[in-house]
Design a protein around this motif. Structure first.
Motif, mmCIF file in Angstrom:
data_model
loop_
_atom_site.group_PDB
_atom_site.id
_atom_site.type_symbol
_atom_site.label_atom_id
_atom_site.label_comp_id
_atom_site.label_asym_id
_atom_site.label_seq_id
_atom_site.Cartn_x
_atom_site.Cartn_y
_atom_site.Cartn_z
ATOM 1 N N GLU A 1 29.575 20.906 31.898
ATOM 2 C CA GLU A 1 29.909 22.251 32.353
ATOM 3 C C GLU A 1 29.049 23.292 31.652
ATOM 4 O OE1 GLU A 1 34.027 24.693 33.246
ATOM 5 O OE2 GLU A 1 33.900 23.501 31.413
ATOM 6 N N GLY A 2 28.761 24.370 32.371
ATOM 7 C CA GLY A 2 28.087 25.495 31.756
ATOM 8 C C GLY A 2 26.577 25.429 31.844
ATOM 9 N N LYS A 3 25.924 26.350 31.137
ATOM 10 C CA LYS A 3 24.470 26.431 31.167
ATOM 11 C C LYS A 3 23.843 25.284 30.386
ATOM 12 C CE LYS A 3 23.873 31.354 32.001
ATOM 13 N NZ LYS A 3 23.247 31.091 33.320
ATOM 14 N N LYS A 4 22.550 25.086 30.622
ATOM 15 C CA LYS A 4 21.826 24.008 29.949
ATOM 16 C C LYS A 4 21.925 24.167 28.426
ATOM 17 C CE LYS A 4 20.212 22.522 33.911
ATOM 18 N NZ LYS A 4 20.754 21.291 34.528
ATOM 19 N N LEU A 5 21.932 23.036 27.737
ATOM 20 C CA LEU A 5 21.949 23.044 26.279
ATOM 21 C C LEU A 5 20.732 23.775 25.717
ATOM 22 C CD1 LEU A 5 22.877 19.329 25.478
ATOM 23 C CD2 LEU A 5 24.337 21.313 25.181
ATOM 24 N N ALA A 6 20.894 24.311 24.520
ATOM 25 C CA ALA A 6 19.764 24.882 23.782
ATOM 26 C C ALA A 6 19.505 23.996 22.564
ATOM 27 C CB ALA A 6 20.063 26.310 23.343
ATOM 28 N N LEU A 7 18.291 23.503 22.451
ATOM 29 C CA LEU A 7 17.868 22.735 21.277
ATOM 30 C C LEU A 7 16.980 23.637 20.435
ATOM 31 C CD1 LEU A 7 16.907 19.371 23.039
ATOM 32 C CD2 LEU A 7 19.084 19.977 21.961
ATOM 33 N N ILE A 8 17.360 23.824 19.174
ATOM 34 C CA ILE A 8 16.635 24.734 18.287
ATOM 35 C C ILE A 8 16.018 23.930 17.149
ATOM 36 C CG2 ILE A 8 16.750 26.849 16.957
ATOM 37 C CD1 ILE A 8 17.661 27.162 19.900
ATOM 38 N N SER A 9 14.698 23.876 17.132
ATOM 39 C CA SER A 9 13.978 23.119 16.109
ATOM 40 C C SER A 9 13.590 24.027 14.948
ATOM 41 C CB SER A 9 12.713 22.489 16.716
ATOM 42 O OG SER A 9 11.914 21.900 15.716
ATOM 43 N N ILE A 10 13.940 23.596 13.728
ATOM 44 C CA ILE A 10 13.460 24.291 12.528
ATOM 45 C C ILE A 10 12.091 23.701 12.197
ATOM 46 C CG2 ILE A 10 13.885 24.805 10.105
ATOM 47 C CD1 ILE A 10 16.857 24.600 10.625
ATOM 48 N N LEU A 11 11.063 24.531 12.358
ATOM 49 C CA LEU A 11 9.688 24.044 12.164
ATOM 50 C C LEU A 11 9.422 23.706 10.700
ATOM 51 C CD1 LEU A 11 7.872 26.695 14.399
ATOM 52 C CD2 LEU A 11 8.449 24.337 15.002
ATOM 53 N N ARG A 12 8.549 22.720 10.479
ATOM 54 C CA ARG A 12 7.852 21.968 11.498
ATOM 55 C C ARG A 12 8.490 20.609 11.762
ATOM 56 N NH1 ARG A 12 3.112 19.138 7.893
ATOM 57 N NH2 ARG A 12 4.372 19.140 6.008
ATOM 58 N N ALA A 13 9.237 20.131 10.749
ATOM 59 C CA ALA A 13 9.760 18.770 10.809
ATOM 60 C C ALA A 13 10.801 18.576 11.906
ATOM 61 C CB ALA A 13 10.348 18.371 9.452
ATOM 62 N N GLY A 14 11.476 19.664 12.302
ATOM 63 C CA GLY A 14 12.480 19.544 13.348
ATOM 64 C C GLY A 14 11.924 19.014 14.656
ATOM 65 N N ASN A 15 10.615 19.202 14.870
ATOM 66 C CA ASN A 15 10.015 18.758 16.123
ATOM 67 C C ASN A 15 10.071 17.245 16.289
ATOM 68 O OD1 ASN A 15 9.502 21.411 16.588
ATOM 69 N ND2 ASN A 15 7.278 21.240 16.668
ATOM 70 N N GLY A 16 10.126 16.512 15.191
ATOM 71 C CA GLY A 16 10.226 15.061 15.296
ATOM 72 C C GLY A 16 11.542 14.628 15.919
ATOM 73 N N LEU A 17 12.633 15.300 15.559
ATOM 74 C CA LEU A 17 13.925 15.037 16.194
ATOM 75 C C LEU A 17 13.964 15.595 17.609
ATOM 76 C CD1 LEU A 17 16.414 15.833 13.282
ATOM 77 C CD2 LEU A 17 16.085 13.611 14.362
ATOM 78 N N LEU A 18 13.363 16.747 17.803
ATOM 79 C CA LEU A 18 13.377 17.408 19.099
ATOM 80 C C LEU A 18 12.773 16.528 20.186
ATOM 81 C CD1 LEU A 18 13.754 20.059 20.778
ATOM 82 C CD2 LEU A 18 11.424 20.657 20.062
ATOM 83 N N ASP A 19 11.664 15.886 19.901
ATOM 84 C CA ASP A 19 10.970 15.083 20.909
ATOM 85 C C ASP A 19 11.868 13.984 21.467
ATOM 86 O OD1 ASP A 19 8.749 16.633 20.546
ATOM 87 O OD2 ASP A 19 7.700 15.201 19.256
ATOM 88 N N GLY A 20 12.601 13.324 20.578
ATOM 89 C CA GLY A 20 13.478 12.257 21.027
ATOM 90 C C GLY A 20 14.651 12.770 21.841
ATOM 91 N N ILE A 21 15.245 13.866 21.390
ATOM 92 C CA ILE A 21 16.415 14.404 22.098
ATOM 93 C C ILE A 21 16.025 14.888 23.491
ATOM 94 C CG2 ILE A 21 18.266 16.111 22.025
ATOM 95 C CD1 ILE A 21 18.014 16.092 18.982
#
Length: 210
Positions: A69-89
């Motif tokens: 339900e609702g609007k699309k999720l927001a994924l917020i990456s804390i740079l720079r290392a967060g991008n490694g988790l972001l890619d998989g999600i």
């Protein structure tokens, strides 16, 4: 264990994390494992998403089928290392909106310094998942969540690979309404603010820098 903290103890998560901790694991291997483990952690952090139903037609008949339900999720990456988790999600939730918060830790004070922020719109109507591999002092994570709240976000979750007790306590003090999902709660921080036993600097190991 703090009630706002969830440790994902799935055997695949534990096994992959052990390989990532090994100092002999290559940059390519570390990056691949981080992407794989982020998929498994994402299942847990999205477990309680609000649901509704929508009318669809299967090849057999019509039905009221469950849907997020609702609007699309927001994924917020804390740079720079967060991008490694972001890619998989993003492999799991490809329609998610993505934001970035750039923070670095002052080596003397260990306090976060913001240098960049680009966030999705209508955050007040989205579930926001903040991703950063390491919850160490908790200062950067708390600062990122504060920025999100100032931008309108109301439903926020935090996803990390490793957490230290100090970081968990800092986040609970600053943002008791933000649940934390992690693969492991380690022993402590050392004098330089690194998680012990940890896995070193996640960004350096991911990108092959020193």
């Amino acid at each position: 264990m703090p009630d706002h903290l969830t440790i994902v103890t799935h055997p695949l998560v534990s096994h992959k994390l052990s390989i990532m901790r090994d100092r002999e694991t290559s940059t390519a291997g570390f990056r691949r494992l981080l992407r794989e483990i982020s998929l498994l952690l994402a299942y847990e952090v999205t477990r309680e998403l609000p649901m509704t139903t929508r009318r669809i037609e299967t090849p057999i008949q019509e039905m009221d089928a469950p849907a997020i339900e609702g609007k699309k999720l927001a994924l917020i990456s804390i740079l720079r290392a967060g991008n490694g988790l972001l890619d998989g999600i993003l492999e799991l939730i490809p329609a998610a909106r993505v934001g970035f918060i750039g923070l670095y830790r002052d080596p003397e004070t260990l306090q976060p310094v913001q240098y960049y922020a680009k966030l999705p719109d209508q955050l007040e109507e989205r579930v926001s998942i903040v991703v950063d591999p390491m919850l160490a002092t908790g200062n950067s994570s708390a600062a990122a969540v504060t920025l999100l709240k100032q931008s309108g976000a109301k439903n926020i979750r935090f996803l990390c690979l490793l957490a230290a007790p100090e970081g968990v306590a800092r986040m609970k003090a600053a943002h008791p309404d933000v649940p934390i999902v992690t693969a492991a709660l380690d022993e402590r921080l050392d004098d330089h603010g690194y998680i012990v036993p940890g896995l070193g600097d996640a960004g350096d190991r991911m990108f092959g820098t020193k």
